[in-house]
Design an enzyme around this catalytic site. Structure first.
Site, PDB file in Angstrom:
ATOM      1  N   ASP A 104      14.795  52.348 -55.270  1.00  0.00           N
ATOM      2  CA  ASP A 104      14.668  51.868 -56.641  1.00  0.00           C
ATOM      3  C   ASP A 104      15.451  52.791 -57.551  1.00  0.00           C
ATOM      4  O   ASP A 104      16.120  53.696 -57.052  1.00  0.00           O
ATOM      5  CB  ASP A 104      13.193  51.742 -57.058  1.00  0.00           C
ATOM      6  N   ALA A 164       8.136  46.056 -54.554  1.00  0.00           N
ATOM      7  CA  ALA A 164       7.969  47.213 -53.672  1.00  0.00           C
ATOM      8  C   ALA A 164       9.293  47.629 -53.041  1.00  0.00           C
ATOM      9  O   ALA A 164       9.440  48.758 -52.604  1.00  0.00           O
ATOM     10  CB  ALA A 164       6.956  46.888 -52.579  1.00  0.00           C
ATOM     11  N   LYS A 165      10.245  46.701 -52.959  1.00  0.00           N
ATOM     12  CA  LYS A 165      11.572  46.966 -52.383  1.00  0.00           C
ATOM     13  C   LYS A 165      11.463  47.677 -51.045  1.00  0.00           C
ATOM     14  O   LYS A 165      12.246  48.574 -50.738  1.00  0.00           O
ATOM     15  CB  LYS A 165      12.450  47.751 -53.365  1.00  0.00           C
ATOM     16  N   ARG A 166      10.496  47.277 -50.226  1.00  0.00           N
ATOM     17  CA  ARG A 166      10.281  47.917 -48.938  1.00  0.00           C
ATOM     18  C   ARG A 166      11.420  47.584 -47.987  1.00  0.00           C
ATOM     19  O   ARG A 166      12.118  46.558 -48.160  1.00  0.00           O
ATOM     20  CB  ARG A 166       8.945  47.489 -48.325  1.00  0.00           C
TER      21      ARG A 166
END
Lengths: 280, 280
Positions: free
Chosen positions: B94, A90-92
């Site tokens: 991303d 998710a690379k939150r």
């Protein structure tokens, strides 16, 4: 049991360091993309379950289809056998109540075992995720894109007299690792020099290594560059190669698994041989 | 028309630099949280539309409620008058197909006018978003949390002989701004020194300034520190104060608007007075 101990048991037991991506790229989504996603994922999961150390859906591909896409993610997670961990990619990147809401979504609602996060905002991004027991966090460290270096390669002056200058991605690696034993790092599988550098800085940490070629090319090199002395500590991601192989009687998945297994055996025997010389 | 020209017209026309947060924190969500979210947001939107330059829902608070939460976000966006832009606060991070999927979700499906993104991975994060015409991107630069400095304050050596060393957040500001005129920056409203430093480095850029106190305290200071010479170029975010005020006959929103309006008038007259001396 903490997440990385669990991963080590699985990698040892199944003889695989393969993390299978579940990234439904729907070039021709059809009338009900969410159902197509679940169908495609079911094929991949059935074909790869014996060879997969873990699964990694990237949430972007589900969000792109709105609420029904999120339902497709929930249905996909329900298809994954309970004994195979799930990393939600998710690379939150947020703080305070917002980071709590993301943690509630990914660890609470979705029940993921691990998550990827972006480190730019600092420790407040990870704290709400660390409150969930037995989960793993992978912080972005070194990424696989051509422009990754614009910030990640910036030289950071030494933090102390004993230390030396280092690129930002190494500082990020050291700092994030120091926050908790439940924190691993995302280190690009296509950057062997980066993998070696982070491994040298952090002999024990776990890496998640995406970005190897669409056909699985480079998986063995990534493994050799990033694995720990004991042959553990790295999860090599295959996504496209596996999705394509799921339609062709799992040939590629099996090949990838056996390739990674062979790498581990070679790596361990090489390191055993080296030891008498390097540590007399 | 590009996003920031549109914002300038709105700020000039309505006399407000106020960005109203739509961050439903459901401490007691009840049986149907999604409906409660839409009800609460409808109250806020009705109370603030005359005073709001734009709205900023943070997507985390919707994701926390799963697919129905995303539906609540879509229903909320449909309640916002067409002439008021929406910034979806997503801080996505991303690349490649994944960044394309996020852009398809936020600009395509949700139809947002702008988005927040995290810069750690480099230019590949923003490219798919830039392909949508007339939209704005705000890249994280300086954040409002106590631990923000762990990476953002790292000193980066000078890039050239004419330049001098600077903290990472300034390097991020300069680099991200150079990618496109559609890129603004997230600069914490509670860090006046940071706001002044980024403004000095980038006299024309647009800032999104969250993190002012729950009661709107500090909005005027943030405005004075971060606004451009012409009094534009900053959107000051109020979230909690507005959510609470929506139940109390919009007193706080009106107060905030008029406060920011007074700040702009004071700032412009002060700068007009200064000019003869600073530019003889």
């Amino acid at each position: 049991m903490d997440f990385f101990s669990r991963m080590e048991d699985i990698v040892r037991g199944k003889g695989t360091s393969l993390c299978v991506g579940l990234d439904p790229r729907m070039e021709h989504p059809g009338r009900d993309p969410a159902s197509s996603i679940v169908r495609a994922n079911r094929r991949i999961i059935e074909a790869t379950a014996p060879f997969a150390a873990c699964y990694k859906p990237n949430i972007a591909f589900y969000e792109a289809h709105g609420p029904r896409g999120l339902e497709a993610l929930e249905e996909t997670l329900a298809l994954i056998p309970d004994d195979i961990p799930v990393i939600v990619d998710a690379k939150r990147c947020d703080i305070d109540a917002t980071a709590e809401a993301y943690a509630a979504s990914i660890f609470g609602r979705l029940g993921a075992d691990a998550v990827t996060l972006s480190p730019y905002m600092g420790e407040e991004t990870v704290l709400p995720f660390l409150r969930y027991e037995g989960r793993g966090l992978f912080l972005l460290c070194r990424t696989s894109n051509p422009g990754a270096g614009v910030f990640q390669d910036l030289q950071i002056p030494a933090a102390s007299l004993e230390a030396s200058a280092e690129p930002l991605f190494l500082r990020v690696a050291r700092t994030c690792s120091s926050w908790s034993d439940s924190i691993g790092l995302v280190v690009a599988g296509n950057d062997c020099a980066g993998l070696r550098a982070v491994r040298e800085a952090l002999p024990r940490a776990w890496f998640l290594a995406p970005g190897i070629g669409a056909q699985g090319g480079g998986a063995e090199e990534a493994f050799a560059a990033g694995a720990r002395e004991d042959g553990f500590g790295i999860l090599v991601v295959a996504a496209r190669s596996v999705a394509e192989a799921a339609d062709t009687r799992r040939a590629d998945t099996r090949r990838l698994r056996s390739l990674l297994q062979r790498s581990r055996i070679r790596l361990r025997s090489r390191r055993r041989r080296k030891r008498p010389f390097s540590r007399p």
